[in-house]
Design a protein around this motif. Sequence first.
Motif, PDB file in Angstrom:
ATOM      1  N   ASP A 125       0.827  -1.208   0.000  1.00  0.00           N
ATOM      2  CA  ASP A 125       0.000   0.000   0.000  1.00  0.00           C
ATOM      3  C   ASP A 125       0.862   1.259   0.000  1.00  0.00           C
ATOM      4  N   GLU A 130      -7.041   3.197  -1.580  1.00  0.00           N
ATOM      5  CA  GLU A 130      -8.225   2.362  -1.722  1.00  0.00           C
ATOM      6  C   GLU A 130      -9.299   2.823  -0.747  1.00  0.00           C
ATOM      7  N   GLU A 131     -10.456   3.146  -1.275  1.00  0.00           N
ATOM      8  CA  GLU A 131     -11.567   3.568  -0.440  1.00  0.00           C
ATOM      9  C   GLU A 131     -12.813   2.791  -0.843  1.00  0.00           C
ATOM     10  N   SER A 132     -12.637   1.497  -1.040  1.00  0.00           N
ATOM     11  CA  SER A 132     -13.732   0.657  -1.499  1.00  0.00           C
ATOM     12  C   SER A 132     -14.869   0.653  -0.491  1.00  0.00           C
ATOM     13  N   ILE A 183     -15.727  -4.774   0.197  1.00  0.00           N
ATOM     14  CA  ILE A 183     -14.525  -5.605   0.188  1.00  0.00           C
ATOM     15  C   ILE A 183     -14.962  -7.061   0.124  1.00  0.00           C
ATOM     16  N   ARG A 216      -6.541  -6.689   5.633  1.00  0.00           N
ATOM     17  CA  ARG A 216      -7.133  -5.773   4.656  1.00  0.00           C
ATOM     18  C   ARG A 216      -8.391  -5.128   5.223  1.00  0.00           C
ATOM     19  N   ARG A 227      -8.906  -1.138   6.093  1.00  0.00           N
ATOM     20  CA  ARG A 227     -10.029  -0.326   5.581  1.00  0.00           C
ATOM     21  C   ARG A 227     -10.757   0.349   6.727  1.00  0.00           C
ATOM     22  N   TYR A 228     -10.955  -0.372   7.818  1.00  0.00           N
ATOM     23  CA  TYR A 228     -11.614   0.207   8.991  1.00  0.00           C
ATOM     24  C   TYR A 228     -10.801   1.380   9.538  1.00  0.00           C
ATOM     25  N   PHE A 278     -18.238   0.294   5.460  1.00  0.00           N
ATOM     26  CA  PHE A 278     -18.028  -0.443   4.219  1.00  0.00           C
ATOM     27  C   PHE A 278     -18.731  -1.784   4.361  1.00  0.00           C
TER      28      PHE A 278
END
Length: 241
Positions: free
Chosen positions: A152, A163-165, A168, A181, A185-186, A195
């Motif tokens: 990353d 990445e701001e998906s 997931i 992962r 993201r959290y 998310f």
Amino acid sequence: MPAAEIFIRATETDPDVIARSVVREAHERLRAGLAELTNAHPVAGGDQFASAELVDFCLHELRPYLVAAGRDLYAPAAEAADTRLLVDALRIGSVALNAQIDDLAAAGAVDAFRISVAIAAALNVHLQIEESVLLPALTGMRSVDPSLLAADLRACLAGEQAEESTVIDVRKIARGGRHPRVFARYAGLAAGEAFILVNSHDPKPLRQEFEAIHSGAFSWDYLQTGPEEWRVRIGRVAVDD
């Protein structure tokens, strides 16, 4: 095969070693770039200091690094109580460095040299703390995958978007990298954001990890419960200090 060679080969592929190497390479590039440009100091009666090149370096090398470090190093470390105050201090340092970059962009040649020296000194301390304190703590966290951290950080430094998906699908992620992962993201969520996690089974073990690490600070809402696909909305809940 000699034991020493086995050790060297193992070290070269060790995720912790790779992550530290990526960060240190970025640090050395910043230190070397600043040193080269600040060595071209102004002479009496002239404006020969390469202030334009220095401003360009700070805007397109140093500032992107500060963004990358904030996303890939500080955000996950801020989730742990042991490193939260350290991250607060590093974030304050990043804000100060960004302010100095703004001052540099508005300065004349002589003032630019003075500001560049201050930036180099502050940055050196900042990077030393990242290397000697933050990185060892990060690589020891069970919610952090050093390989993912390195990838990353490389991507962000290469100019790729973070990445701001909103979704997931962990079925597409290799085992061993799924939970890190999700936690990464959290870590990037602001209070009230969420998310959606997609999995082939009920992610109960992941929820147990969230309870252990982020108790009271996350939401967990099932949107679909099988039989072939589970969907869970995971969010960050505002917590009073």
